[in-house]
Write an enzyme that holds these catalytic residues in place. Structure first.
Site, PDB file in Angstrom:
ATOM      1  N   HIS A  48       0.844  -1.197   0.000  1.00 45.73           N
ATOM      2  CA  HIS A  48       0.000   0.000   0.000  1.00 45.73           C
ATOM      3  C   HIS A  48       0.876   1.241   0.000  1.00 45.73           C
ATOM      4  CE1 HIS A  48      -3.620  -2.429   0.811  1.00 45.73           C
ATOM      5  NE2 HIS A  48      -2.814  -3.148   1.561  1.00 45.73           N
TER       6      HIS A  48
ATOM      7  N   TYR B 265       3.783  -5.829  10.400  1.00 43.32           N
ATOM      8  CA  TYR B 265       3.592  -4.379  10.287  1.00 43.32           C
ATOM      9  C   TYR B 265       4.700  -3.648  11.046  1.00 43.32           C
ATOM     10  CZ  TYR B 265      -1.243  -4.323   8.427  1.00 43.32           C
ATOM     11  OH  TYR B 265      -2.370  -4.427   7.647  1.00 43.32           O
TER      12      TYR B 265
END
Length: 359
Positions: free
Chosen positions: A66, A334
């Protein structure tokens, strides 16, 4: 969670396999191995991020997935309808500030908006007592695999051949043949096309969570945000424009704030809570919890979402993780991706890049 600049997906098999690999890469924003990631020889968050980085290219300072996106901000206006099911303060009637990010999948921050038929919406709800709720959602109904190991294997199978820039079609074909749980995803992706706007998409949590009420009872849920804004035109992207999503967002915000309804979908007995490859039936109980109102956008180089790690396991009291193994794995990976990009020279460059109109 996709780099070629095309208006509509071509039909040939090589493109289809490339699309599948890139969609998956973008949806996950990186998954690691749940538990044991420090054990020698085991799949680790680092290996997952390394593989995603190899597939998406070297772009220091950007997210490993992203990578191309834009910051948004606004508020969540709760109507109080969910307060019976969760003690989370943001579900009481009232308003909670939100910091969000709209993006497309993939690790290339210069990819054409039409390169993948997926858009993502990440949100951080900033509660008055200092708690936060962070969620990353995608405009797709189901995930292709249920374990981090399968996700990693799919990334390897869809790695572009340096000679052609595309995956070897035989490798993903073999992967999907060995993983029948991907059937629902494959059926969806056959008809998926890039939309012309972030604003008209429905974004889904895909993973399941629990709400906990004042009596201590847990309620398994997935959530989605459903737009009030109707699609404009034919729903297709602008011909020849690789960056139409940000322009469309700016145009719409110039006219009025943008609104989505936050809807909680409750599992029935027997619905899988720990398997993101399984779709729940459409007739499940759904509660409209209120409205997400977006009234501001800003380039990610300097915007409020720049340094936010949208870890889906950061939850306020009243919302809890399920046993879906992908959730804890996402959290670990993450963190790895976040640490890499925030310590790299040129962290989140603005216009000092090949395409000056990209954030």
């Amino acid at each position: 969670m996709q780099e070629p600049e095309t208006r509509h997906p071509p039909a040939h098999a090589a493109w289809r396999w490339a699309l599948i690999g890139l969609v998956v890469a973008g949806v996950a924003a990186a998954f690691g191995y749940v538990g044991g990631w420090l054990a020698p020889g085991r799949l680790t968050p680092k290996r997952i991020i390394d593989t995603l980085q190899a597939n998406g290219g070297e772009h220091p300072g950007y997210r490993r997935n992203h990578a191309k996106g834009i910051c948004v901000a606004g508020r969540f206006e709760s109507n109080g309808a969910l307060a019976t099911y969760s003690t989370a303060p943001l579900f009481a009637p009232g308003s909670t500030p939100v910091v969000g990010r709209l993006a497309i999948p993939g690790g290339n921050p210069y990819a054409a908006d039409s390169s993948v038929p997926i858009r993502s919406f990440a949100l951080r709800f900033d509660l008055a007592d200092g708690e936060q709720w962070r969620t990353g959602m995608n405009a797709m109904p189901v995930f292709p695999v249920s374990t981090a190991k399968a996700f990693y294997d799919l990334q390897v199978a869809t790695h572009p051949d340096p000679a052609t820039g595309k995956p070897d079609p035989a490798k993903p074909k073999a992967f999907f043949a060995a993983h029948p749980e991907t059937a629902a995803f494959l059926a969806w992706v056959k008809t998926a096309k890039p939309s012309a706007s972030y604003v008209t998409e429905t974004y889904e949590s895909i993973n399941a969570f629990y709400l906990r009420d004042a009596a201590g009872q847990r309620h398994a849920v997935r959530w989605k945000v459903v737009p009030e804004q109707p699609p404009a035109g034919d729903g297709g992207p602008a011909a020849g424009d690789p960056d139409y999503l940000a322009a469309d967002l700016a145009k719409r915000l110039g006219e009025a704030p943008l609104r989505w309804h936050l809807r909680m979908v409750f599992a029935a007995d027997g619905d899988p809570v720990d398997d993101a490859t399984k779709v729940w039936p459409d007739d499940r109980q759904t509660v409209d919890a209120g409205t997400i109102v977006i009234d501001h956008m800003e380039a990610q180089a300097d915007g409020p979402c720049r340094d936010v790690n949208y870890d889906p396991t950061i939850l306020p009291r009243g919302i809890e993780v399920s046993n879906d193994p992908l959730l804890v794995a996402r959290s670990a990976a993450y963190a790895d991706s976040y640490l890499r990009r925030t310590r790299e020279e040129g962290h989140l460059p603005g216009t000092a890049s090949p395409k000056e109109n990209h954030p």
